[in-house]
Scaffold this active site. Structure first.
Site, mmCIF file in Angstrom:
data_model
loop_
_atom_site.group_PDB
_atom_site.id
_atom_site.type_symbol
_atom_site.label_atom_id
_atom_site.label_comp_id
_atom_site.label_asym_id
_atom_site.label_seq_id
_atom_site.Cartn_x
_atom_site.Cartn_y
_atom_site.Cartn_z
ATOM 1 N NE ARG A 172 50.983 84.392 10.091
ATOM 2 C CZ ARG A 172 50.170 83.384 10.386
ATOM 3 N NH1 ARG A 172 49.617 83.295 11.606
ATOM 4 N NH2 ARG A 172 49.927 82.442 9.510
ATOM 5 C CB SER A 220 53.088 85.370 3.499
ATOM 6 O OG SER A 220 52.701 84.154 2.924
ATOM 7 C CD GLU A 290 52.769 86.724 7.710
ATOM 8 O OE1 GLU A 290 51.722 86.667 7.038
ATOM 9 O OE2 GLU A 290 53.409 85.713 8.053
#
Ligand SMILES: Cc1cc2nc3c(=O)[nH]c(=O)nc-3n(C[C@H](O)[C@H](O)[C@H](O)COP(=O)(O)OP(=O)(O)OC[C@H]3O[C@@H](n4cnc5c(N)ncnc54)[C@H](O)[C@@H]3O)c2cc1C
Length: 299
Positions: A172, A220, A290
């Protein structure tokens, strides 16, 4: 001559003080000074090259990973998804996809073309450009594992071809040349892997049972720490259902924060910080975001 964004003549659409809550999956976010929807790549290039050198530019996909703060975004938000929708099979392994194409569309067409592994893209509810910027991943697959080459545009409106070696890619996280944005990617699939519509459908079904998909969220909120899951740590801290203002830690998936009841971006950010601090105090693990947080806090 460089001029302020508001004074530029464009073929596309320029909206002023555009509420970003219309363009984020959390449905929160204050106004962007200028929200530019280019009519073509030439229009985009001309706009970028004529823009004041010190005008901040923020690139927008569909806002499925963005917390835009309540006082909004100073400068220009570029929304080029409408003009970057190409999808073309180049040969028996390569597919060229525009940065504005939804990842779900990429997955479905690659499955029809018998190019795998591509099912995982269906789990990412954003654009190809957003997936490139985030190294988005799902169900064991990651965007940059499949990238052969990308095309980018810079502030001068110049287009570049870049290779994966030009980027520092991790879980990520993607770092590459500054002030360049993705126009398209060519993905390389594996001719020996046959994808399946059934596999894709069962992945999506599993999401419906484990994620609060009907409610505004950004997926998320935190990355998973090494060898653990943020959701497990948050659940063990008994934070499921915990609320600040209109923002709530999902009962269904602890790593999701939902906009339960007219949350402000400040509610969500405060809840994110509370979750982070509680997990740190209890487990000694600092969770990393994230989601991308942008814009100004209301004074
Ligand atoms: C219900 C739900 C489930 C999710 N599940 C997953 C999942 O399984 N896996 C996962 O990885 N993510 C998941 N996400 C998060 C999100 O969908 C991804 O991060 C996605 O890649 C973001 O794409 P976007 O187009 O919405 O980008 P945005 O949210 O608009 O932007 C995200 C970042 O990408 C940058 N960006 C966007 N387009 C470009 C471009 N063309 N060039 C340069 N930078 C650009 C933006 O500046 C920003 O920094 C989920 C989100 C939701 C709401």
């Amino acid at each position: 001559m460089m001029v302020a964004a508001r004074e530029l003549t464009v073929q596309g659409e320029m909206r002023f003080d555009e509420p970003m809550s219309r363009h984020t999956s959390w449905r929160v976010g204050g106004p962007a000074d200028v929200f530019f929807v280019p009519a073509s790549i030439d229009d985009l290039a001309a706009f970028l090259s004529n823009l004041d050198a010190d005008c901040p530019i923020f690139w927008h996909g569909v806002g499925s990973n963005l917390l835009v703060r309540d006082a909004g975004i100073r400068g220009v938000v570029v929304s080029a998804t409408k003009i970057l929708r190409d999808l073309e099979r180049v040969d028996d392994q390569l597919v060229r996809a525009g940065a504005g194409l939804p990842c779900t569309q990429l997955a479905r067409q690659c499955i029809r073309w018998d190019l795998g592994p591509s099912e995982f893209f269906a789990g990412i509810p954003g654009t190809v450009g957003g997936a490139l910027a985030m190294n988005a991943g799902a169900h064991g697959g990651e965007t940059w594992e499949r990238v052969a080459v990308v095309r980018t545009i810079d502030r001068a409106g110049a287009v570049h071809e870049r290779l994966p070696a030009d980027y520092n890619v991790a879980y990520r996280s993607v770092r590459g040349p500054a002030n360049e944005w993705f126009l398209e990617a060519t993905f390389q699939f594996d001719p020996d892997v046959t994808p399946s519509m059934e596999t894709m459908k069962s992945m999506l079904e599993r999401r419906k049972t484990t994620q609060p998909l009907g409610l505004p969220s950004c997926g998320s909120v935190f990355r998973n720490p090494p060898d653990d899951h943020s959701a497990r740590l948050i659940e063990a801290a008994e934070l499921k259902g915990f609320r600040i203002g209109g923002a709530e830690v999902s009962e269904k998936h602890a790593n999701f924060i939902i906009n339960r009841d007219n949350a402000s971006a400040a509610d969500i950010e405060e809840l994110i910080e509370h979750v982070q601090q509680t997990v740190l105090d209890l487990h000694g693990v600092r969770l990393l975001h994230e989601v991308r947080m942008v814009g100004e806090v209301t004074p």
